[in-house]
Design a protein around this motif. Structure first.
Motif, short mmCIF file in Angstrom:
data_model
loop_
_atom_site.label_atom_id
_atom_site.label_comp_id
_atom_site.label_asym_id
_atom_site.label_seq_id
_atom_site.Cartn_x
_atom_site.Cartn_y
_atom_site.Cartn_z
N THR A 10 -10.79 16.62 2.64
CA THR A 10 -9.72 16.73 1.64
C THR A 10 -10.09 15.90 0.41
OG1 THR A 10 -8.59 14.76 2.47
CG2 THR A 10 -7.94 16.87 3.44
N TYR A 37 -4.45 0.71 8.59
CA TYR A 37 -4.17 2.15 8.54
C TYR A 37 -3.98 2.69 9.96
CZ TYR A 37 -5.22 7.16 7.99
OH TYR A 37 -5.18 8.53 8.03
N ASP A 96 1.30 11.94 -8.45
CA ASP A 96 0.59 12.30 -9.67
C ASP A 96 1.16 13.60 -10.26
OD1 ASP A 96 -2.44 11.80 -10.96
OD2 ASP A 96 -1.73 13.87 -11.02
N ARG A 145 -1.32 16.61 -10.61
CA ARG A 145 -1.65 17.28 -9.34
C ARG A 145 -0.47 18.14 -8.86
NH1 ARG A 145 -5.56 13.38 -7.99
NH2 ARG A 145 -4.19 11.72 -7.29
N SER A 170 0.88 17.96 -2.65
CA SER A 170 0.15 18.35 -3.86
C SER A 170 -1.35 18.37 -3.67
CB SER A 170 0.52 17.39 -5.01
OG SER A 170 0.19 16.07 -4.64
N SER A 171 -1.83 18.05 -2.47
CA SER A 171 -3.27 17.89 -2.28
C SER A 171 -3.59 18.02 -0.79
CB SER A 171 -3.65 16.49 -2.81
OG SER A 171 -4.96 16.13 -2.48
N1 LIG Z 1 -8.38 13.75 5.54
C1 LIG Z 1 -8.53 13.18 6.72
O1 LIG Z 1 -9.65 13.06 7.24
C2 LIG Z 1 -7.32 12.70 7.49
C3 LIG Z 1 -7.49 12.35 8.83
C4 LIG Z 1 -6.39 11.90 9.56
C5 LIG Z 1 -5.14 11.82 8.96
N2 LIG Z 1 -5.01 12.15 7.65
C6 LIG Z 1 -3.66 12.04 7.07
O2 LIG Z 1 -3.31 13.26 6.49
C7 LIG Z 1 -2.35 13.05 5.44
C8 LIG Z 1 -2.81 13.79 4.22
O3 LIG Z 1 -4.07 13.28 3.83
P1 LIG Z 1 -5.12 14.12 2.98
O4 LIG Z 1 -6.46 13.79 3.52
O5 LIG Z 1 -4.69 15.53 2.85
O6 LIG Z 1 -5.02 13.33 1.58
P2 LIG Z 1 -4.87 13.79 0.06
O7 LIG Z 1 -5.71 14.97 -0.23
O8 LIG Z 1 -5.10 12.56 -0.75
O9 LIG Z 1 -3.34 14.17 -0.04
C9 LIG Z 1 -2.39 13.14 0.10
C10 LIG Z 1 -1.07 13.62 -0.43
O10 LIG Z 1 -0.11 12.57 -0.24
C11 LIG Z 1 0.41 12.16 -1.51
N3 LIG Z 1 0.64 10.72 -1.49
C12 LIG Z 1 -0.24 9.74 -1.18
N4 LIG Z 1 0.35 8.55 -1.28
C13 LIG Z 1 1.63 8.78 -1.66
C14 LIG Z 1 2.72 7.97 -1.94
N5 LIG Z 1 2.64 6.63 -1.85
N6 LIG Z 1 3.88 8.55 -2.31
C15 LIG Z 1 3.98 9.89 -2.41
N7 LIG Z 1 2.97 10.73 -2.17
C16 LIG Z 1 1.81 10.16 -1.80
C17 LIG Z 1 -0.64 12.57 -2.50
O11 LIG Z 1 -0.07 12.70 -3.79
P3 LIG Z 1 -0.78 11.95 -5.05
O12 LIG Z 1 -2.18 12.50 -5.10
O13 LIG Z 1 0.06 12.33 -6.21
O14 LIG Z 1 -0.75 10.49 -4.71
C18 LIG Z 1 -1.10 13.90 -1.92
O15 LIG Z 1 -0.18 14.92 -2.21
C19 LIG Z 1 -2.26 11.53 5.29
O16 LIG Z 1 -1.11 11.06 5.99
C20 LIG Z 1 -3.52 11.02 5.96
O17 LIG Z 1 -3.37 9.70 6.46
C21 LIG Z 1 -6.05 12.60 6.90
#
Ligand SMILES: NC(=O)c1ccc[n+]([C@@H]2O[C@H](COP(=O)([O-])OP(=O)(O)OC[C@H]3O[C@@H](n4cnc5c(N)ncnc54)[C@H](OP(=O)(O)O)[C@@H]3O)[C@@H](O)[C@H]2O)c1
Length: 252
Positions: free
Chosen positions: A185, A150, A39, A42, A15-16
């Motif tokens: 993000t 993490y 959420d 979202r 969703s994000s």
């Molecule tokens: N952005 C970065 O710099 C980065 C770098 C390395 C790795 N990552 C990894 O990439 C992945 C996506 O991250 P993102 O940056 O795209 O974050 P984001 O924009 O916050 O998206 C996270 C997504 O995961 C969902 N989510 C989070 N916690 C959850 C839970 N407990 N149960 C179900 N859904 C859950 C969120 O839904 P809700 O909003 O409804 O909670 C949202 O759809 C993650 O695994 C993160 O660790 C990100």
């Protein structure tokens, strides 16, 4: 030609951020989609972007009952899955002397335990030639003092991907990981840090990055598409880094 015509994909955390960008690309490439998140608003906004035929499911990624209920809905709606993208994850600072047991448990539950059991419980749905993709993080390759829990959860995923790749390749199911560096993000921008600390971290990352910028979610989605499609048919148990060169300068 669309690369995912006739394929069905489930994206957790769709969703994000990275998950939503991937959902958009998979849809454009012909896939039918189920996405999860916590959420409702979202998820509804994501559905408005992706189309009414997208199955959206509120599901806590670290809770086994909710994982089972979510997969039952996917089963009822689609019957089978070709692509399982395990992308939901949480990041929060856990400095050694302040981190609590509750924080430790919740990070490990969502980022690691949930992934293991979603794969286990999704197995009956996965078709031959299915692709499982797990989102890790470059923090699993370098010391990350303030995000140690993490980083460890993502290191556990790297190991899991290697083991499950061997477990499942005999069933013609491939398991791989995407390893993102700093990606711009919604999730990154919501990190629970004081504003001045957050902005200092952001500009430090940009300064140290060889490419001098954050990645865009779409740039990660294109690698997810590669791993989801037949283009990566010979890629098994691999973790593809998408980080603008960040690990080249972060690693000792
Ligand atoms: N952005 C970065 O710099 C980065 C770098 C390395 C790795 N990552 C990894 O990439 C992945 C996506 O991250 P993102 O940056 O795209 O974050 P984001 O924009 O916050 O998206 C996270 C997504 O995961 C969902 N989510 C989070 N916690 C959850 C839970 N407990 N149960 C179900 N859904 C859950 C969120 O839904 P809700 O909003 O409804 O909670 C949202 O759809 C993650 O695994 C993160 O660790 C990100």
């Amino acid at each position: 030609m669309n690369k995912l015509n006739g394929k069905t994909a489930l994206i957790t955390g769709g969703s994000s951020g990275i998950g939503l960008a991937t959902a958009r690309l998979f849809k454009a490439e012909g896939a039918r989609l189920a996405i999860t998140g916590r959420d409702r608003e979202r998820l509804a906004a994501a559905r408005a972007q992706l189309g009414d035929d997208t199955l959206t499911i509120v599901s806590e990624a670290g809770c086994l009952n909710e994982i089972e209920a979510m997969l039952a809905q996917v089963d009822q709606h689609f019957g089978k899955l070709d692509i399982l993208f395990l992308n939901a994850g949480i990041a929060e600072p856990t400095p050694l002397e302040q981190a609590t047991e509750a924080q430790f448990d919740s990070i490990m539950r969502v980022n690691f335990k949930g992934v293991f059991f979603t794969i286990q419980k999704a197995l009956p749905l996965l078709k031959p030639k299915a692709s499982i993709i797990v989102t890790t993080s470059i923090t699993n390759r370098s010391g990350t003092p303030n995000f140690s829990v993490y980083a460890a959860s993502k290191a556990a995923l790297r190991s899991l991907v290697q083991s499950l790749a061997l477990t499942l390749i005999g069933r013609d199911i491939r398991v791989n990981a995407i390893n993102p560096g700093p990606i711009d993000t919604e999730g990154f921008n919501r990190l629970p840090l004081p504003s001045e600390v957050f902005h200092a971290i952001k500009s430090d990352i940009e300064d140290r990055s060889p490419i001098k910028r954050f990645g865009a979610p779409d740039e990660v989605a294109k690698v997810a598409l590669f791993l989801a499609s037949e283009d990566s048919a010979y890629v098994v148990g691999e973790e593809i880094v998408v980080d603008g060169g960040m690990t080249l300068v972060c690693l000792p």
